[in-house]
Scaffold this motif. Structure first.
Motif, PDB file in Angstrom:
ATOM      1  N   ALA A  23       1.654  -0.614   1.884  1.00 46.33           N
ATOM      2  CA  ALA A  23       2.922  -0.809   1.047  1.00 46.33           C
ATOM      3  C   ALA A  23       2.765  -0.583  -0.269  1.00 46.33           C
ATOM      4  N   LYS A  24       3.592  -0.016  -0.839  1.00 44.44           N
ATOM      5  CA  LYS A  24       3.616   0.145  -2.420  1.00 44.44           C
ATOM      6  C   LYS A  24       4.781  -0.673  -2.998  1.00 44.44           C
ATOM      7  N   HIS A  34      13.433 -10.041  -2.378  1.00 46.74           N
ATOM      8  CA  HIS A  34      11.883 -10.227  -2.542  1.00 46.74           C
ATOM      9  C   HIS A  34      11.490 -11.546  -1.840  1.00 46.74           C
ATOM     10  N   GLY A  35      12.555 -12.646  -1.988  1.00 49.50           N
ATOM     11  CA  GLY A  35      12.356 -13.977  -1.422  1.00 49.50           C
ATOM     12  C   GLY A  35      12.837 -14.026  -0.143  1.00 49.50           C
ATOM     13  N   VAL A  45       4.059  -8.819  -1.251  1.00 44.90           N
ATOM     14  CA  VAL A  45       2.645  -9.265  -0.667  1.00 44.90           C
ATOM     15  C   VAL A  45       1.681  -8.333  -0.547  1.00 44.90           C
ATOM     16  N   ALA A  46       1.982  -7.267   0.280  1.00 42.15           N
ATOM     17  CA  ALA A  46       0.993  -6.220   0.551  1.00 42.15           C
ATOM     18  C   ALA A  46       0.642  -5.165  -0.615  1.00 42.15           C
ATOM     19  N   GLY A  47       1.914  -5.042  -1.425  1.00 35.91           N
ATOM     20  CA  GLY A  47       1.671  -4.072  -2.374  1.00 35.91           C
ATOM     21  C   GLY A  47       1.156  -4.656  -3.772  1.00 35.91           C
ATOM     22  N   LEU A  48       1.393  -5.817  -3.707  1.00 35.58           N
ATOM     23  CA  LEU A  48       1.010  -6.543  -5.377  1.00 35.58           C
ATOM     24  C   LEU A  48      -0.134  -7.509  -5.285  1.00 35.58           C
ATOM     25  N   LEU A  61      -3.629 -12.908   6.595  1.00 36.52           N
ATOM     26  CA  LEU A  61      -2.166 -13.214   6.084  1.00 36.52           C
ATOM     27  C   LEU A  61      -1.782 -14.217   7.357  1.00 36.52           C
ATOM     28  N   GLY A  62      -2.535 -15.357   7.587  1.00 37.34           N
ATOM     29  CA  GLY A  62      -2.211 -16.533   8.315  1.00 37.34           C
ATOM     30  C   GLY A  62      -1.214 -17.367   7.596  1.00 37.34           C
ATOM     31  N   ASP A  63      -0.497 -18.455   8.230  1.00 39.00           N
ATOM     32  CA  ASP A  63       0.458 -19.284   7.725  1.00 39.00           C
ATOM     33  C   ASP A  63      -0.514 -20.276   6.723  1.00 39.00           C
ATOM     34  N   ALA A  64      -1.814 -20.590   6.763  1.00 40.46           N
ATOM     35  CA  ALA A  64      -2.901 -21.058   6.005  1.00 40.46           C
ATOM     36  C   ALA A  64      -4.286 -20.515   5.792  1.00 40.46           C
TER      37      ALA A  64
END
Lengths: 357, 371
Positions: A23-24, A34-35, A45-48, A61-64
């Protein structure tokens, strides 16, 4: 295959290739989408964030995040209104963070608590939330060990925002990972879905709808504890189905593990008032936020025991097996509709219900 | 859910699907257009097309109110939304439709006060609660939604809410259907008529389709069983060589429509000489503007509207999709440059748009196995 179906398959294969590219983040400004926990959030998340911060723990990218045998997570709460049937922002702030630890397979130990308060907030409202936080922390067995308070001018925040950071210890029975799903694994949900989002939405009074729906906010550690006892090593992954609902949780994991999933719509527990409210508003309950529902992926041989254990946990009496992990097409979640057809269930686009947690 | 689940009964669906298989003649292709975007949504959401034989093809029509709004009108809306003191209200779908310079959602992020409403009455309430602000309602939709806008305008006029106005983009269903039927590249065998529009206009306005063009029409409800039954009814007409307007949705649609709704439309609106449709171009007498009696509430008279026509992006084939000439996946940019999160064309925005419905729900070839 006819020529048309071949061309269609080619077009669809091209789309899958495009979708699987990294993702960009190209947006000129932040919008509410975005929220929302859907596609725009994922792009952000993936792009920035990931390119800037992404170490191994974050890339999972787990919950913790995991550091040695500790799990660490943080969450901000901006829900509007701050009180709604079945809960309030304070209770949510404790349970939300506790649950992010729990689904990472970590026993919650301690929380920090940070307030941003709006000038003019009544002391009564603040006291009520402080009491709600204390009660929820006590129920979840976590201690508040540090905190911070900031106040901003009237109109610069909406009553109060709460941020909690949680610390937990990884349970030795757990071997959970977002990339570990295997074809044949069973998909369980811990209870009826869509309750929290529906309750908050109705509490805003924008729709002049009334229905007996309460937020499901609760600590999920007892449910995780029961699952780990019953299915420990056979438990592949757990996910807290908050923003974006069960649909988003499934999509994220289908992508992380490069597997397909098939969900039987008729098997998904949805209580009638939630189904009715969602029907009227044209929202699919699969995309509505939960604050006390987890999705569990279990090896097939342990699925029955896991489901029985889950159903014995408080608030999880309606736990159900809703589908199965498949091989192909990777990264895709498909639904067998109750009507007998089949369709894709993708990540959420846009934001039907802003500021739900 | 009572009164809903009955129309989603899988066992009855299988029975109807069996009847359809028994009705169609092998070797003959059947192309049936569902005019209404609500039907398109149901077909994909429930997988109705999975239950049809391979030689029955559903073609998606121009009846998605968001999809037919041209880019220039979105730019006009954005210009009004940026006028200082304006609260601009619209339905959620409209906020994501791209104009020549971004969307209303972008305008909101840049500081315009754009608010999503679920009913024009909500917009009127916002006007009452904010007497020092100008509140504009972005009205879109066919005859289905136009009466609710009309009633809201009637109320605004009666109670005297001077800070409320309406930017009307209401359209009517018959002119685009006629334009479609006149189009030389059209290959359709029959139509599934729009159920919600028909609750207002009745079944009679569609009689020109069998009379002038020799194609059967079945007005349909919106549940999956409604659609399967309507497909069956169109096929029966074709097989029996009949050609007429039938009403599958008789539980809701009276033959003469809703006279009270038609009367209020007549009072509040008048036909524009012509109106631009996304991808279909200008169609005569197809758009509604506020009538003389309601001119004081017309946002087009109250604000300076740029009114600049913006050509559709070259790569976008929304027009051909709306006409049913191509399937969504046949568009050059479908799913690659044009996706629900970054739509180029309007058909990719609304959940009733053929491209968005196909992308979100149907993006999986019927024949493909899940293993």
């Amino acid at each position: 295959m006819s020529e048309t179906t071949t061309r269609e398959s080619e077009a669809l294969a091209l789309i899958e290739r495009v979708r699987s590219r990294p993702a960009k983040f190209k947006d000129a400004q932040i919008t509410m989408a975005h929220g929302a926990g859907g596609k725009a959030t994922q792009t952000l998340v993936a792009g920035l964030f990931l390119p800037a911060f992404g170490g191994a723990a974050l890339r999972e990218l787990g919950d913790a995040g995991v550091v040695d045998d500790l799990a660490l997570t943080t969450d901000s709460f901006v829900v509007k209104p701050i009180r709604f049937p079945g809960g309030s922002i304070g209770e949510l702030a404790v349970n939300g963070t506790v649950n992010d630890l729990a689904v990472a397979g970590a026993r919650p130990l301690a929380l920090t608590l940070s307030f941003v308060l709006e000038e003019g907030l009544s002391a009564e409202d603040l006291r009520a939330e402080v009491e709600a936080i204390a009660a929820a922390a006590s129920a979840a067995g976590v201690e508040i060990v540090a905190g911070d308070t900031k106040v901003v001018e009237r109109g610069r925040c909406d009553s109060m925002y709460v941020t909690t950071t949680g610390l937990g210890r990884l349970d030795p029975r757990a071997s959970l990972s977002t990339g570990s799903l295997k074809p044949g694994d069973k998909i369980l949900v811990s209870g009826p879905i869509g309750e929290h989002g529906t309750a908050v939405m109705l509490a805003r009074g924008e729709f002049e709808l009334e229905a007996p729906v309460e937020s499901d906010t609760r600590s999920l550690w007892p449910a995780v504890d029961a699952l780990l006892d019953a299915a420990g090593p056979s438990l592949r992954c757990l996910r807290d189905a908050t923003r974006g609902g069960v649909a988003s949780a499934l999509n994220e994991l289908a992508q992380a593990s490069a597997v397909a999933m098939v969900v039987r719509e008729a098997a998904v527990p949805v209580r009638p008032p939630v189904a009715g409210a969602c029907e009227i508003l044209g929202i699919d309950p699969m995309y509505v936020a939960n604050e006390g529902v987890l999705v569990a992926f279990v090896a097939p041989e342990a699925a029955d025991d896991a489901l029985a254990a889950l159903a014995s946990a408080p608030g999880c009496e309606a736990a159900a097996e809703i589908g199965e992990v498949k091989t192909d097409p990777p990264g895709m979640v498909l639904v067998e509709t109750a009507f007998g057809g089949r369709r894709v269930m993708d990540l959420l686009v846009g934001d039907p219900l802003p500021r739900i947690c | 859910m009572r009164y809903v689940d009955e129309y989603r009964d899988a066992a009855l669906g299988r029975v109807l699907a069996g009847e359809i298989v028994a009705t169609v003649e092998a070797g003959r292709e059947y192309k049936i257009m569902e005019v209404c975007g609500g039907h398109t949504h149901t077909i994909y959401k429930y997988g109705v097309d999975d239950l049809l034989p391979a030689n029955v093809e559903l073609v998606h029509g121009p009846g998605c109110p968001v999809c037919v709004i041209p880019m220039g009108r979105v730019d006009d809306a954005i210009a009004v939304a940026h006028v200082p003191g304006v609260i601009f209200t619209c339905f959620g779908d409209m906020m994501r439709v791209p104009g020549g310079s971004g969307t209303l959602l972008d305008a909101k992020a840049r500081g315009a006060d754009v608010r999503m409403v679920y009913s024009p009455l909500d917009a009127l309430r916002i006007a009452r609660e904010n007497p020092d602000r100008e509140v504009v309602f972005f009205a879109v939709g066919f005859e289905t939604t136009a009466p609710s806008t009309a009633l809201t305008l009637k109320r605004a006029k009666a109670e005297g809410t001077p800070n409320f106005s309406c930017f009307s983009n209401h359209v009517t269903i018959v002119p685009p259907l006629r334009a479609l039927l006149e189009s030389p590249d059209l290959r359709l065998d029959g139509f599934i008529g729009p159920g919600h529009v028909s609750t207002v206009v009745g079944a009679r306005p569609f009689e020109f389709i069998p009379a002038d063009y020799g194609k059967p029409v079945v007005i349909s409800g919106f549940e999956p069983l409604d659609l399967l039954q309507s497909v069956y009814m169109v096929l029966r007409q074709l097989v029996e060589g009949r050609c007429e307007v039938e009403n599958q949705y008789a539980r809701v649609v009276p033959a003469d429509g809703n006279p009270a709704a038609l009367a209020v439309l007549e009072e509040v609106f008048e036909l524009r000489p012509h109106f631009e449709w996304r991808g279909l171009g200008f169609i005569s007498h197809s758009g509604l503007k506020l009538s003389e009696a309601y001119a004081e509430l017309d946002a087009e008279l109250r604000f300076e509207i740029p009114g600049v026509r913006v050509a559709d992006p070259k790569a976008c084939q929304c027009g051909e999709v709306l006409k049913g000439v191509i399937k969504p996946w046949e568009c050059k940019v479908f799913g690659t440059a044009c996706t629900p999160e970054r739509p180029i064309g309007t058909c990719m925005v609304s959940s009733e748009g053929a491209c968005a419905a196909y992308y979100n729900y149907g993006r999986f070839a019927r024949e493909r196995e899940v293993v």
